[in-house]
Design a protein around this motif. Structure first.
Motif, PDB file in Angstrom:
ATOM      1  N   ILE A   1      52.338  -2.620  39.449  1.00  0.00           N
ATOM      2  CA  ILE A   1      52.855  -1.285  40.380  1.00  0.00           C
ATOM      3  C   ILE A   1      52.118  -0.053  40.034  1.00  0.00           C
ATOM      4  O   ILE A   1      51.753   0.853  40.662  1.00  0.00           O
ATOM      5  CB  ILE A   1      54.439  -1.225  39.869  1.00  0.00           C
ATOM      6  CG1 ILE A   1      55.095  -2.457  40.507  1.00  0.00           C
ATOM      7  CG2 ILE A   1      55.207   0.194  40.408  1.00  0.00           C
ATOM      8  CD1 ILE A   1      56.621  -2.357  40.149  1.00  0.00           C
ATOM      9  N   PHE A   2      51.973   0.256  38.665  1.00  0.00           N
ATOM     10  CA  PHE A   2      51.204   1.445  38.308  1.00  0.00           C
ATOM     11  C   PHE A   2      50.040   1.553  38.920  1.00  0.00           C
ATOM     12  O   PHE A   2      49.385   2.676  39.547  1.00  0.00           O
ATOM     13  CB  PHE A   2      51.022   1.365  36.599  1.00  0.00           C
ATOM     14  CG  PHE A   2      50.306   2.830  36.139  1.00  0.00           C
ATOM     15  CD1 PHE A   2      51.154   3.613  35.652  1.00  0.00           C
ATOM     16  CD2 PHE A   2      49.033   2.801  35.977  1.00  0.00           C
ATOM     17  CE1 PHE A   2      50.571   4.861  35.028  1.00  0.00           C
ATOM     18  CE2 PHE A   2      48.359   3.881  35.391  1.00  0.00           C
ATOM     19  CZ  PHE A   2      49.164   5.058  35.160  1.00  0.00           C
TER      20      PHE A   2
ATOM     21  N   LEU B   1      42.335  18.084  46.533  1.00  0.00           N
ATOM     22  CA  LEU B   1      42.159  18.438  45.039  1.00  0.00           C
ATOM     23  C   LEU B   1      40.723  18.925  44.876  1.00  0.00           C
ATOM     24  O   LEU B   1      40.376  19.870  44.218  1.00  0.00           O
ATOM     25  CB  LEU B   1      42.506  17.688  43.985  1.00  0.00           C
ATOM     26  CG  LEU B   1      44.049  17.536  43.763  1.00  0.00           C
ATOM     27  CD1 LEU B   1      44.232  16.184  42.645  1.00  0.00           C
ATOM     28  CD2 LEU B   1      44.533  18.574  42.921  1.00  0.00           C
TER      29      LEU B   1
ATOM     30  N   VAL C   1      50.128   2.429  42.802  1.00  0.00           N
ATOM     31  CA  VAL C   1      50.921   3.573  43.006  1.00  0.00           C
ATOM     32  C   VAL C   1      49.667   4.606  42.616  1.00  0.00           C
ATOM     33  O   VAL C   1      49.448   5.583  43.343  1.00  0.00           O
ATOM     34  CB  VAL C   1      51.923   4.012  41.879  1.00  0.00           C
ATOM     35  CG1 VAL C   1      52.394   5.515  41.943  1.00  0.00           C
ATOM     36  CG2 VAL C   1      53.430   3.226  42.386  1.00  0.00           C
ATOM     37  N   TYR C   2      48.858   4.669  41.556  1.00  0.00           N
ATOM     38  CA  TYR C   2      47.784   5.438  41.350  1.00  0.00           C
ATOM     39  C   TYR C   2      46.610   5.395  42.248  1.00  0.00           C
ATOM     40  O   TYR C   2      46.080   6.341  42.647  1.00  0.00           O
ATOM     41  CB  TYR C   2      47.438   5.552  39.857  1.00  0.00           C
ATOM     42  CG  TYR C   2      48.281   6.496  39.293  1.00  0.00           C
ATOM     43  CD1 TYR C   2      48.123   7.974  39.177  1.00  0.00           C
ATOM     44  CD2 TYR C   2      49.535   5.992  38.664  1.00  0.00           C
ATOM     45  CE1 TYR C   2      48.855   8.704  38.697  1.00  0.00           C
ATOM     46  CE2 TYR C   2      50.638   6.973  38.155  1.00  0.00           C
ATOM     47  CZ  TYR C   2      50.307   8.286  38.011  1.00  0.00           C
ATOM     48  OH  TYR C   2      50.904   9.224  37.254  1.00  0.00           O
TER      49      TYR C   2
ATOM     50  N   LEU D   1      45.371  12.114  47.578  1.00  0.00           N
ATOM     51  CA  LEU D   1      45.496  13.372  47.096  1.00  0.00           C
ATOM     52  C   LEU D   1      43.704  13.893  46.492  1.00  0.00           C
ATOM     53  O   LEU D   1      43.775  15.122  46.300  1.00  0.00           O
ATOM     54  CB  LEU D   1      46.198  13.714  45.632  1.00  0.00           C
ATOM     55  CG  LEU D   1      47.573  13.498  46.073  1.00  0.00           C
ATOM     56  CD1 LEU D   1      48.872  13.230  44.710  1.00  0.00           C
ATOM     57  CD2 LEU D   1      48.401  14.534  47.119  1.00  0.00           C
TER      58      LEU D   1
ATOM     59  N   LEU E   1      48.038   7.346  45.504  1.00  0.00           N
ATOM     60  CA  LEU E   1      48.067   8.700  45.403  1.00  0.00           C
ATOM     61  C   LEU E   1      46.677   9.263  45.138  1.00  0.00           C
ATOM     62  O   LEU E   1      46.396  10.313  45.598  1.00  0.00           O
ATOM     63  CB  LEU E   1      48.866   8.901  43.947  1.00  0.00           C
ATOM     64  CG  LEU E   1      50.479   8.663  43.977  1.00  0.00           C
ATOM     65  CD1 LEU E   1      50.852   8.772  42.615  1.00  0.00           C
ATOM     66  CD2 LEU E   1      50.984   9.802  44.993  1.00  0.00           C
TER      67      LEU E   1
ATOM     68  N   LEU F   1      42.108  17.016  38.929  1.00  0.00           N
ATOM     69  CA  LEU F   1      43.143  17.924  38.481  1.00  0.00           C
ATOM     70  C   LEU F   1      42.786  18.803  37.400  1.00  0.00           C
ATOM     71  O   LEU F   1      43.091  20.178  37.527  1.00  0.00           O
ATOM     72  CB  LEU F   1      44.486  17.354  38.119  1.00  0.00           C
ATOM     73  CG  LEU F   1      45.534  17.058  39.035  1.00  0.00           C
ATOM     74  CD1 LEU F   1      46.701  16.416  38.654  1.00  0.00           C
ATOM     75  CD2 LEU F   1      45.901  18.663  39.700  1.00  0.00           C
ATOM     76  N   ALA F   2      42.175  18.288  36.376  1.00  0.00           N
ATOM     77  CA  ALA F   2      41.709  19.067  35.192  1.00  0.00           C
ATOM     78  C   ALA F   2      40.940  20.456  35.540  1.00  0.00           C
ATOM     79  O   ALA F   2      40.555  21.250  34.435  1.00  0.00           O
ATOM     80  CB  ALA F   2      41.374  18.322  34.255  1.00  0.00           C
TER      81      ALA F   2
ATOM     82  N   LEU G   1      41.745  10.627  39.015  1.00  0.00           N
ATOM     83  CA  LEU G   1      42.809  11.558  39.777  1.00  0.00           C
ATOM     84  C   LEU G   1      43.246  12.801  38.699  1.00  0.00           C
ATOM     85  O   LEU G   1      43.006  13.736  39.216  1.00  0.00           O
ATOM     86  CB  LEU G   1      44.249  10.695  40.214  1.00  0.00           C
ATOM     87  CG  LEU G   1      45.070  11.509  40.760  1.00  0.00           C
ATOM     88  CD1 LEU G   1      44.651  12.160  42.093  1.00  0.00           C
ATOM     89  CD2 LEU G   1      46.441  10.721  41.213  1.00  0.00           C
ATOM     90  N   TYR G   2      43.431  12.354  37.665  1.00  0.00           N
ATOM     91  CA  TYR G   2      43.952  13.573  36.736  1.00  0.00           C
ATOM     92  C   TYR G   2      42.626  14.343  36.341  1.00  0.00           C
ATOM     93  O   TYR G   2      42.748  15.440  36.157  1.00  0.00           O
ATOM     94  CB  TYR G   2      44.621  13.096  35.513  1.00  0.00           C
ATOM     95  CG  TYR G   2      45.980  12.793  35.621  1.00  0.00           C
ATOM     96  CD1 TYR G   2      47.051  13.768  35.538  1.00  0.00           C
ATOM     97  CD2 TYR G   2      46.670  11.760  36.112  1.00  0.00           C
ATOM     98  CE1 TYR G   2      48.359  13.448  35.821  1.00  0.00           C
ATOM     99  CE2 TYR G   2      47.780  11.371  36.546  1.00  0.00           C
ATOM    100  CZ  TYR G   2      48.927  12.196  36.436  1.00  0.00           C
ATOM    101  OH  TYR G   2      49.915  11.982  36.578  1.00  0.00           O
TER     102      TYR G   2
ATOM    103  N   LEU H   1      46.670  15.712  29.923  1.00  0.00           N
ATOM    104  CA  LEU H   1      47.404  15.331  30.997  1.00  0.00           C
ATOM    105  C   LEU H   1      47.507  13.965  31.174  1.00  0.00           C
ATOM    106  O   LEU H   1      48.456  13.502  31.881  1.00  0.00           O
ATOM    107  CB  LEU H   1      46.282  16.006  32.343  1.00  0.00           C
ATOM    108  CG  LEU H   1      46.107  17.406  32.338  1.00  0.00           C
ATOM    109  CD1 LEU H   1      45.560  17.855  33.450  1.00  0.00           C
ATOM    110  CD2 LEU H   1      47.498  17.956  32.271  1.00  0.00           C
TER     111      LEU H   1
ATOM    112  N   VAL I   1      51.035  10.010  30.906  1.00  0.00           N
ATOM    113  CA  VAL I   1      51.057   9.246  32.004  1.00  0.00           C
ATOM    114  C   VAL I   1      50.758   7.890  31.719  1.00  0.00           C
ATOM    115  O   VAL I   1      51.380   6.903  32.258  1.00  0.00           O
ATOM    116  CB  VAL I   1      50.198   9.726  33.233  1.00  0.00           C
ATOM    117  CG1 VAL I   1      50.176   8.781  34.351  1.00  0.00           C
ATOM    118  CG2 VAL I   1      50.766  11.231  33.560  1.00  0.00           C
TER     119      VAL I   1
END
Lengths: 241, 221
Positions: free
Chosen positions: B202-203, B218, B206-207, B214, B210, B152-153, B148-149, B166, B170
């Motif tokens: 949970i992490f 992106l 969540v990711y 997303l 997401l 984004l990068a 994901l990140y 980034l 996290v």
């Protein structure tokens, strides 16, 4: 007209309030029974932390959300988010520095791996990443989308970071005003000075964000003007576009 | 979405198996990191034993950056994007597939590095169940966050320097939780591993969610 007057008055007003806070905090209020004069940092450090961790990054998250939502999508929200994060990073670093200065006499060390200190430091690095991401060359809306997503991801990550470091270790003193019992442990003039410090630094933040937003808007206009000039120059050369 | 995810995961793993970049570059980097940590700490067996879970996860974390960059470089070319578009692949499926392939690669890396700390840092497995959970959950979380990140990068030129800034802050909670969970599995520490495993779960969830939501927007930008 009124908006301009209001915007222009925020700067001087915040400067006056910060000066009054400094006078009350350094001269008028008494030293603490346990902490002596070190308690005067209470008129600086919590207000900086409030602005950094709640106002600035809360504003960045809300503006990012508004940018991503199609009905409210506007580069104005992107610029506001960027301005809030940039000023927020300054306030976060000041929070860490003033916390460290306070920690030396009370805990005996400049830095300790306490939950709040650690999560604040991680948050500062996280938002430095946001600023680094914004510097990657890209079209305005591409940059805005990436930045907004990153800001929201960071906001989602804040509770995870918070709980992880709380479980990991904690040493920090509890909240002075907004503690779980909602029973303030500070009273009288000290409490009013503390309250004033929150107002003064929130206004200072608002003024800094306003100025930063104007710079960001001018920069955006400048980029657009530069692009328009480049296209006009190419057209004048008779080159196909 | 699931069919596309399976397709992309198989494609990424096939590329990795054929190119052997993971085996010849990422895996040796992880092992080298373990050696360097030991050099920095000294030969004290007690110190190495106590530090083993944390050092293990630092080695995995740094290696995962390389794995994420590698995974996104495959996706970064114009030809691959065009091919994905022509095939009508669901971006959520592409994300899941890439994250799944990276998770498999990280699991292989973790097993090899686990062997490394058993041999080099003198630790022994006390509970296979905790060790398995402590390896699997972070692999999912690190992969989902990495992909994901990474998207984004931006392009490959900026990603190599930007991605660590980034993604590492996290992933700080994963480092803490995974180290604590592995400590329990290796018998180095015993208390409170369950809630760390919950945090890791949970992490990861969540990711993953997401990323599914997303990754498409992106990649379009």
């Amino acid at each position: 007209m009124m908006r301009t007057a209001l915007r222009k008055s925020i700067g001087p007003l915040s400067a006056v309030l910060v000066a009054v806070t400094a006078w009350l905090g350094l001269v008028v209020t008494p030293p603490d029974r346990d902490q002596g004069d070190y308690v005067r940092l209470v008129y600086l450090h919590p207000a900086l932390a409030w602005v950094a961790l709640y106002v600035a990054f809360g504003m960045a998250a809300v503006c990012s959300l508004l940018y991503l939502w199609k009905r409210t999508r506007s580069l104005r929200f992107d610029r506001l988010a960027a301005s809030a994060v940039e000023v927020g990073v300054v306030f976060t670093l000041l929070t860490l520095v003033t916390g460290s200065i306070w920690g030396r006499p009370t805990w005996g060390v400049w830095w300790t791996w306490d939950a709040r200190l650690t999560s604040t430091a991680v948050l500062a690095v996280l938002f430095l990443g946001y600023l680094a991401l914004r510097r990657v060359p890209a079209e305005a809306h591409v940059r805005a989308r990436r930045s907004a997503v990153f800001a929201l991801l960071a906001a989602v990550n804040v509770p995870i970071i918070h709980f992880s470091v709380i479980w990991w270790q904690t040493l920090h003193q509890g909240a002075t005003v907004l503690n779980p019992n909602l029973s303030p442990t500070i009273h009288g003039l000290m409490a009013w000075t503390l309250l004033l410090s929150f107002l003064a630094f929130t206004l200072l933040f608002a003024w800094m964000v306003t100025v930063r937003y104007e710079i960001e808007t001018l920069r955006g206009d400048d980029e657009q003007a530069g692009l328009a000039a480049a296209i006009a120059a190419r057209r004048a050369e008779g080159a196909p576009l | 979405m699931w069919r596309d995810a399976l397709l992309i995961a198989r494609r990424d793993l096939t590329i990795e198996l054929r190119s052997k970049v993971g085996i010849w570059q990422i895996l040796p980097f992880g092992l080298l990191a373990l050696f360097l940590f030991a050099f920095a700490l000294g030969p004290s067996t007690d110190l190495l034993k106590a530090s083993a879970p944390g050092l293990f996860w630092l080695a995995v974390l740094f290696s995962s950056i390389l794995a994420a960059q590698r995974s996104l470089n495959i996706e970064g070319s114009v030809a691959t994007r065009e091919a994905n578009r022509l095939l009508g692949l669901d971006p959520a499926g592409v994300f899941l597939g890439k994250a799944a392939a990276m998770a498999v690669e990280l699991l292989v890396l973790e097993v090899v590095l686990l062997l490394g700390i058993v041999l080099l840092f003198h630790v022994a497995v006390a509970s296979w169940l905790y060790v398995a959970a402590a390896l699997l959950l972070p692999a999912i979380g690190l992969s989902a966050a990495g992909v994901l990140y990474g998207s984004l990068a931006g392009g490959a030129t900026t990603r190599s320097t930007l991605l660590p800034i980034l993604v590492l802050p996290v992933e700080a909670p994963v480092l803490i939780a995974a180290s604590k969970s592995l400590s329990r599995g290796l018998g180095v520490a015993t208390a409170g591993a369950e809630r760390w495993l919950v945090l890791l779960a949970i992490f990861s969830v969540v990711y993953a969610v997401l990323g599914i939501a997303l990754y498409g927007p992106l990649e379009e930008s």
